[in-house]
Design an enzyme around this catalytic site. Sequence first.
Site, short mmCIF file in Angstrom:
data_model
loop_
_atom_site.label_atom_id
_atom_site.label_comp_id
_atom_site.label_asym_id
_atom_site.label_seq_id
_atom_site.Cartn_x
_atom_site.Cartn_y
_atom_site.Cartn_z
CD GLU A 235 -2.93 -1.26 0.48
OE1 GLU A 235 -3.23 -0.22 -0.16
OE2 GLU A 235 -3.53 -2.33 0.34
CB CYS A 269 -1.93 7.00 1.41
SG CYS A 269 -3.34 6.19 2.18
P1 NAD Z 1 8.68 4.88 4.27
O1 NAD Z 1 8.58 4.11 3.02
O2 NAD Z 1 9.81 5.80 4.47
O3 NAD Z 1 8.73 3.87 5.54
C1 NAD Z 1 7.72 2.92 5.77
C2 NAD Z 1 8.27 1.83 6.70
O4 NAD Z 1 9.26 1.08 6.00
C3 NAD Z 1 8.95 2.35 7.96
O5 NAD Z 1 8.58 1.53 9.04
C4 NAD Z 1 10.44 2.18 7.64
O6 NAD Z 1 11.27 2.01 8.78
C5 NAD Z 1 10.40 0.91 6.82
N1 NAD Z 1 11.57 0.70 5.95
C6 NAD Z 1 12.44 1.62 5.47
N2 NAD Z 1 13.36 1.01 4.68
C7 NAD Z 1 13.06 -0.30 4.67
C8 NAD Z 1 13.63 -1.44 4.04
N3 NAD Z 1 14.70 -1.34 3.25
N4 NAD Z 1 13.07 -2.66 4.26
C9 NAD Z 1 11.97 -2.78 5.03
N5 NAD Z 1 11.38 -1.74 5.66
C10 NAD Z 1 11.91 -0.52 5.48
O7 NAD Z 1 7.28 5.63 4.42
P2 NAD Z 1 6.88 6.72 5.50
O8 NAD Z 1 7.59 7.98 5.18
O9 NAD Z 1 7.00 6.14 6.87
O10 NAD Z 1 5.31 6.88 5.20
C11 NAD Z 1 4.77 7.74 4.26
C12 NAD Z 1 4.37 7.00 3.01
O11 NAD Z 1 3.41 5.99 3.30
C13 NAD Z 1 3.69 7.90 2.00
O12 NAD Z 1 4.23 7.66 0.72
C14 NAD Z 1 2.23 7.48 2.06
O13 NAD Z 1 1.50 7.73 0.88
C15 NAD Z 1 2.35 6.02 2.34
N6 NAD Z 1 1.10 5.47 2.87
C16 NAD Z 1 0.30 4.70 2.07
C17 NAD Z 1 -0.91 4.21 2.52
C18 NAD Z 1 -1.82 3.38 1.64
O14 NAD Z 1 -2.80 2.83 2.14
N7 NAD Z 1 -1.56 3.27 0.36
C19 NAD Z 1 -1.32 4.51 3.83
C20 NAD Z 1 -0.50 5.30 4.62
C21 NAD Z 1 0.72 5.78 4.14
#
Ligand code: NAD
Length: 509
Positions: A235, A269
């Site tokens: 997502e 999002c």
């Molecule tokens: P992010 O991608 O920076 O981080 C998300 C998670 O992934 C964090 O817990 C982070 O520690 C982890 N992570 C980072 N690198 C990783 C790796 N190499 N392997 C595994 N895990 C790793 O996102 P963010 O800044 O925390 O959140 C914002 C984003 O989330 C926005 O793009 C938003 O649109 C999206 N989002 C989407 C939805 C949806 O339903 N589509 C809902 C909420 C947020």
Amino acid sequence: MNTDKIIVRSPATLRQIAELPVALAADVAAAVERGRRVQAIWRQTSFAERANLLYRLRDLLLDEGEKLADILTAETGRPRAEVFGSELFYLCDAIGSWAKKSAGYLSPERIKPHFPLLKFKKVVSTYAPRGVIGIISPWNFPLTMTLGEALPALMAGNAVVIKPSELTPLSARFGAEIAAKAGFPENLLQVVLGYGATGEALIDHADMISFTGSVETGKRVMRKAAERLVPLSLELGGKDPMIVLQDADLDRAAGACVWGSLMNCGQICTSIERVYVEAPVYQSFVDKVVERVRAIRQGPSEDEIDIGAMTSAQQLEKVASQVDEALAKGARALTGGRRKPNLPGHYYEPTVLVDVDHGMSVMTEETFGPIIPIVKVRDADEALRMANDSRFGLSGSIFSRDKNTAWRLAEGLQSGSVSINDSLVSFIVADAPMGGGKESGYGYRHGAEGIRKYCQQKTIVVDRFGLKEEFPWYPTTKQKAAQLPHLLNLLCHTGWRYKWRALRGLMKG
Ligand code: NAD
């Protein structure tokens, strides 16, 4: 940055509020192993038992609401009212939905085979839990994206290990504590804290990964998951468009636009991130939006406010740079357009931009901040073409009094969901599948798809008559070999002459 520990700071005051240890790869492996042991017992519980625990969890969440609001506002910088109005409201409804509907979503389905010779078999499709689900979450809804995502996984009979965002680990940890208090078995729902490396360790060990986050991290997660072919749902981010046609109720459209763009400071999002308005109502719509945005109160959560600080300093930089680039390229900020002065935290003023185009990143890249860029368009078709001119495809909104036109645009929008004459609602309907197209991900949360993804779908075929021999079994005699083409013609050919000839051939033996 020191990655041995997590320092949590309040985005509103920048004060440190917690220091927590990071889970190493071995800790994550051990957590998954503990989860696996308890899951072997949990999978045998009935849906009714699981639902009862969910209801207890809901009561405790409500009882602990104030404490939860303290934690959540402290680590996100959001207003207190939003904790109740969005996170808890959503969770309470989602719990009711999963508790009531999971058994139906996962009940075995009797399938009638199409091929006549298979009609003698009983065919049933069933759903078995996958084992231990790893949930990797972002910071924008620290409870919804962790505990909320765990609900269907648990109802399906899985154990869960959550890796919350390093920016907001406290809400998820508190959520797991409440779940334990509600009576969920020890280690069924665990939280491991850390950065990307902890998330990667979870991908190395869990039986499925449910990832919510940015497109860029999503791609890294997908590459890592490919090493073990771990099932994955993604997502990811969005750049949701809103289309306003000239026959729309402009007051409702303006209200929905401001709410849909600024709720949680635009860090959703499915936030509205670009608005296309038909020329005849453009100015009037812009005026209404600006008036509403100027009335928005922003500040620390103790005050009576509408929006708070942005949760992530990095995100604040991104928002500021997108707006600065747009202004440098000729856009105008009718209100906002800068960081909020005289406040120590991550505050960016709610902003309305006009004279924007698709040559600016604020119109093409996810902003995830309190920015409303508005574009004048000739007609509905131009609006739809521009709305679809994006690498994202998460959600969107259409405003029109003409139901047929609105429906046509909704069908034409390249996205996983659409709201007509509304904004942000598609995310909160826990009973309807919600997912992204294009680079916004794949897989679904909510509805039947939102729980079935946590299951291995298994087809069971039962012989009903117990014959000593079946026609295709060995030995392959000459007679059988000669009969097979006749049999196929008899069953499958559309021409009666061929069927008749096949029947005669079969009778001849
Ligand atoms: P992010 O991608 O920076 O981080 C998300 C998670 O992934 C964090 O817990 C982070 O520690 C982890 N992570 C980072 N690198 C990783 C790796 N190499 N392997 C595994 N895990 C790793 O996102 P963010 O800044 O925390 O959140 C914002 C984003 O989330 C926005 O793009 C938003 O649109 C999206 N989002 C989407 C939805 C949806 O339903 N589509 C809902 C909420 C947020």
